[in-house]
Motif scaffolding. Structure first.
Motif, PDB file in Angstrom:
ATOM      1  N   ALA A  87     102.668 -10.803  99.417  1.00 59.15           N
ATOM      2  CA  ALA A  87     101.455 -11.468  99.896  1.00 59.15           C
ATOM      3  C   ALA A  87     100.505 -11.825  98.762  1.00 59.15           C
ATOM      4  N   GLY A  88     100.748 -11.334  97.549  1.00 56.30           N
ATOM      5  CA  GLY A  88      99.901 -11.693  96.427  1.00 56.30           C
ATOM      6  C   GLY A  88      99.486 -10.499  95.599  1.00 56.30           C
ATOM      7  N   VAL A  89      98.671 -10.794  94.583  1.00 52.78           N
ATOM      8  CA  VAL A  89      98.152  -9.779  93.680  1.00 52.78           C
ATOM      9  C   VAL A  89      96.647  -9.938  93.630  1.00 52.78           C
ATOM     10  N   LYS A  90      95.951  -8.831  93.582  1.00 51.30           N
ATOM     11  CA  LYS A  90      94.503  -8.914  93.468  1.00 51.30           C
ATOM     12  C   LYS A  90      94.032  -7.859  92.481  1.00 51.30           C
ATOM     13  N   ALA A 126     112.292 -10.662  98.596  1.00 53.49           N
ATOM     14  CA  ALA A 126     110.983 -10.230  98.097  1.00 53.49           C
ATOM     15  C   ALA A 126     109.873 -11.151  98.587  1.00 53.49           C
ATOM     16  N   LEU A 127     110.151 -12.454  98.635  1.00 49.93           N
ATOM     17  CA  LEU A 127     109.145 -13.401  99.100  1.00 49.93           C
ATOM     18  C   LEU A 127     108.755 -13.149 100.553  1.00 49.93           C
ATOM     19  N   LYS A 172      99.746  -6.924  96.915  1.00 52.15           N
ATOM     20  CA  LYS A 172      99.613  -6.945  98.372  1.00 52.15           C
ATOM     21  C   LYS A 172     100.957  -7.338  98.994  1.00 52.15           C
ATOM     22  N   THR A 173     101.312  -6.661 100.078  1.00 50.89           N
ATOM     23  CA  THR A 173     102.546  -6.973 100.794  1.00 50.89           C
ATOM     24  C   THR A 173     102.226  -7.245 102.252  1.00 50.89           C
ATOM     25  N   LYS A 174     103.088  -8.020 102.848  1.00 55.59           N
ATOM     26  CA  LYS A 174     102.947  -8.289 104.274  1.00 55.59           C
ATOM     27  C   LYS A 174     103.509  -7.100 105.040  1.00 55.59           C
ATOM     28  N   SER A 175     103.123  -6.985 106.277  1.00 56.98           N
ATOM     29  CA  SER A 175     103.601  -5.897 107.119  1.00 56.98           C
ATOM     30  C   SER A 175     105.083  -6.088 107.413  1.00 56.98           C
ATOM     31  N   SER A 176     105.894  -5.103 107.075  1.00 55.23           N
ATOM     32  CA  SER A 176     107.327  -5.207 107.354  1.00 55.23           C
ATOM     33  C   SER A 176     107.579  -5.179 108.860  1.00 55.23           C
ATOM     34  N   ASP A 177     106.747  -4.460 109.613  1.00 54.81           N
ATOM     35  CA  ASP A 177     106.906  -4.442 111.071  1.00 54.81           C
ATOM     36  C   ASP A 177     106.670  -5.832 111.648  1.00 54.81           C
ATOM     37  N   LYS A 178     105.651  -6.509 111.132  1.00 57.89           N
ATOM     38  CA  LYS A 178     105.351  -7.865 111.601  1.00 57.89           C
ATOM     39  C   LYS A 178     106.489  -8.814 111.217  1.00 57.89           C
TER      40      LYS A 178
END
Length: 116
Positions: free
Chosen positions: A41-44, A36-37, A53-59
């Protein structure tokens, strides 16, 4: 205690002083599992509400592929003649190297759990 969002704000409220403002509480994300980490990318909080917020899985996949040298910059081709026994020895050596590299990656991805 006994909060009812359908009622008018209480003027004696020590939190909002009768204005009826709420707040957002997000639990500690430091103890998320490594899987999960990797994408968290965080919460807003915005005007539309709460957004995770999540990071790009493709990246993430691209970075992992580069980390394990999936994309080789230089391509080297060696053509040799070998006996079946020599090929078995080469295969065994490469499998051991791969197992060591996989163990190294697994070791880096584990995080110690913290006690509450």
């Amino acid at each position: 205690m006994n909060f009812d969002g359908r009622k008018a704000p209480n003027p004696d409220c020590p939190e909002c002083f009768g204005e009826g403002r709420g707040y957002v509480f997000v639990h500690d994300t430091g103890n998320l599992p490594p899987e999960a980490l990797a994408l968290y990318a965080g919460v807003k909080e915005g005007k539309e509400g709460i957004e995770v917020k999540t990071k790009s899985s493709d990246k993430a996949i691209e970075m992992l592929a580069k980390h394990v040298n999936f994309y080789e910059e230089k391509v080297q081709v060696n053509v040799t003649t070998a006996t079946p026994q020599e090929l078995d020895a080469i295969y065994k050596k490469r499998m051991e190297e791969t197992a060591k590299q996989a163990a190294s990656v697994a070791h880096r991805s584990t995080r110690p759990k913290t006690e509450d």
